[in-house]
Design a protein around this motif. Sequence first.
Motif, PDB file in Angstrom:
ATOM      1  N   VAL A  59       0.837  -1.204   0.000  1.00  0.00           N
ATOM      2  CA  VAL A  59       0.000   0.000   0.000  1.00  0.00           C
ATOM      3  C   VAL A  59       0.868   1.250   0.000  1.00  0.00           C
ATOM      4  CG1 VAL A  59      -0.172   0.048   2.522  1.00  0.00           C
ATOM      5  CG2 VAL A  59      -1.925   1.173   1.133  1.00  0.00           C
ATOM      6  N   THR A  95      -7.998   1.727   4.278  1.00  0.00           N
ATOM      7  CA  THR A  95      -7.232   1.347   3.094  1.00  0.00           C
ATOM      8  C   THR A  95      -6.128   0.356   3.450  1.00  0.00           C
ATOM      9  OG1 THR A  95      -7.665   3.501   2.054  1.00  0.00           O
ATOM     10  CG2 THR A  95      -5.822   2.210   1.188  1.00  0.00           C
ATOM     11  N   THR A  98      -7.772  -3.054   4.250  1.00  0.00           N
ATOM     12  CA  THR A  98      -8.272  -3.717   3.041  1.00  0.00           C
ATOM     13  C   THR A  98      -7.132  -4.250   2.190  1.00  0.00           C
ATOM     14  OG1 THR A  98     -10.201  -2.237   3.016  1.00  0.00           O
ATOM     15  CG2 THR A  98      -9.699  -3.434   0.979  1.00  0.00           C
ATOM     16  N   ALA A  99      -6.061  -3.459   2.059  1.00  0.00           N
ATOM     17  CA  ALA A  99      -4.905  -3.883   1.264  1.00  0.00           C
ATOM     18  C   ALA A  99      -4.259  -5.130   1.853  1.00  0.00           C
ATOM     19  CB  ALA A  99      -3.892  -2.757   1.169  1.00  0.00           C
ATOM     20  N   TYR A 102      -6.652  -8.131   1.272  1.00  0.00           N
ATOM     21  CA  TYR A 102      -6.719  -8.499  -0.147  1.00  0.00           C
ATOM     22  C   TYR A 102      -5.465  -9.251  -0.581  1.00  0.00           C
ATOM     23  CZ  TYR A 102      -7.714  -7.939  -5.141  1.00  0.00           C
ATOM     24  OH  TYR A 102      -7.978  -8.168  -6.468  1.00  0.00           O
ATOM     25  N   ASN A 103      -4.319  -8.818  -0.073  1.00  0.00           N
ATOM     26  CA  ASN A 103      -3.045  -9.387  -0.523  1.00  0.00           C
ATOM     27  C   ASN A 103      -2.523 -10.513   0.372  1.00  0.00           C
ATOM     28  OD1 ASN A 103      -1.892  -7.793  -2.930  1.00  0.00           O
ATOM     29  ND2 ASN A 103      -2.619  -6.170  -1.564  1.00  0.00           N
ATOM     30  N   PHE A 116      -2.044  -1.309  -3.306  1.00  0.00           N
ATOM     31  CA  PHE A 116      -3.117  -0.335  -3.260  1.00  0.00           C
ATOM     32  C   PHE A 116      -2.503   1.064  -3.209  1.00  0.00           C
ATOM     33  CE2 PHE A 116      -5.604  -3.868  -2.936  1.00  0.00           C
ATOM     34  CZ  PHE A 116      -6.878  -3.718  -2.393  1.00  0.00           C
ATOM     35  N   GLU A 117      -3.277   2.043  -3.672  1.00  0.00           N
ATOM     36  CA  GLU A 117      -2.781   3.417  -3.656  1.00  0.00           C
ATOM     37  C   GLU A 117      -3.883   4.365  -3.211  1.00  0.00           C
ATOM     38  OE1 GLU A 117      -0.030   6.361  -6.430  1.00  0.00           O
ATOM     39  OE2 GLU A 117      -1.108   4.690  -7.358  1.00  0.00           O
ATOM     40  N   THR A 140      -7.794   6.744  -5.763  1.00  0.00           N
ATOM     41  CA  THR A 140      -7.621   5.426  -5.158  1.00  0.00           C
ATOM     42  C   THR A 140      -7.423   4.378  -6.240  1.00  0.00           C
ATOM     43  OG1 THR A 140     -10.024   5.035  -5.142  1.00  0.00           O
ATOM     44  CG2 THR A 140      -9.040   5.976  -3.149  1.00  0.00           C
ATOM     45  N   TYR A 141      -6.575   3.412  -5.933  1.00  0.00           N
ATOM     46  CA  TYR A 141      -6.378   2.260  -6.829  1.00  0.00           C
ATOM     47  C   TYR A 141      -6.331   0.997  -5.981  1.00  0.00           C
ATOM     48  CZ  TYR A 141      -4.395  -1.058 -10.115  1.00  0.00           C
ATOM     49  OH  TYR A 141      -4.187  -2.165 -10.904  1.00  0.00           O
ATOM     50  N   SER A 142      -7.156   0.039  -6.357  1.00  0.00           N
ATOM     51  CA  SER A 142      -7.210  -1.224  -5.618  1.00  0.00           C
ATOM     52  C   SER A 142      -7.296  -2.400  -6.575  1.00  0.00           C
ATOM     53  CB  SER A 142      -8.404  -1.228  -4.659  1.00  0.00           C
ATOM     54  OG  SER A 142      -9.617  -0.978  -5.366  1.00  0.00           O
ATOM     55  N   GLY A 147      -7.329   3.381 -11.666  1.00  0.00           N
ATOM     56  CA  GLY A 147      -7.785   3.895 -10.395  1.00  0.00           C
ATOM     57  C   GLY A 147      -8.989   4.813 -10.597  1.00  0.00           C
TER      58      GLY A 147
END
Length: 255
Positions: A59, A95, A98-99, A102-103, A116-117, A140-142, A147
């Motif tokens: 992230v 964030t 979640t990152a 997710y990973n 993520f960003e 945001t980028y996920s 994004g």
Amino acid sequence: MKKVLCVILISNFIFSHNIYATSKNNRDRPGTAIFVMAINQTSYISIVPKKLNYNNDIVNINMEIPQIKGLSDKQFEKELNSQLLNDAKKIKKETISTAKEYNKDLVKDKLNIIPFELIRKYNYVESVSPIFAIGIFEYTYSGGAHGLGTQTYINIDTKENKILTLKDIFIEGTDYKNIINDNIKSQMEERKKQGEFFFEGAKGFVSISDNQPFYISKSGDLVIVFNVYEIAPFGAGIIEFTIPKRDLSNYITLY
């Protein structure tokens, strides 16, 4: 205090400089301390950035949160700054969580992770007295193809020391939504003739919302802002409709 509308093309990144409301264009660069002398005010209103960063393999978070100084109501100023900062901290925390979730399996299986960003920047928007306006852009980028950027605005009435909604700038009882909706629909038809594409049918524009992003330009025009996917495809980006002050002169008394 009314809740700040948080909700934004990526703004330019930080440049160290001072700007004055009477000498800059509508949108200025976001960043370090911004000093603005509003008409009929004897003291400066400044914006000082508070940075919230967090960067690792999964992230990348880089946030600049505006902290406003110089308002006449210090309690309102304190509450506003606290809300801006707390909202950002909450988004940062969510964030990161979640990152990681997710990973988690990707890291475990030694697969390529998806970083993520989260980027949040602000910019001073030159408006009309007594309004002090700030634009806030969040990217945001996920994962996925691209994004998503979201633009919102904080419009502060420096006389009454409150956050303005669209309803607030109109004379009480004015059917402001229909007035704005009709103007936007008319503009959309003209813009379609120029090649712009907007969603039709059930996905098409029906009405502005209670929390519709907006700002007042330095010439007093009302600018309504729609974020990506709201009324048009991704490629259209963030869309603005400018309603001239002259078209609203019978309905607005704020400025």
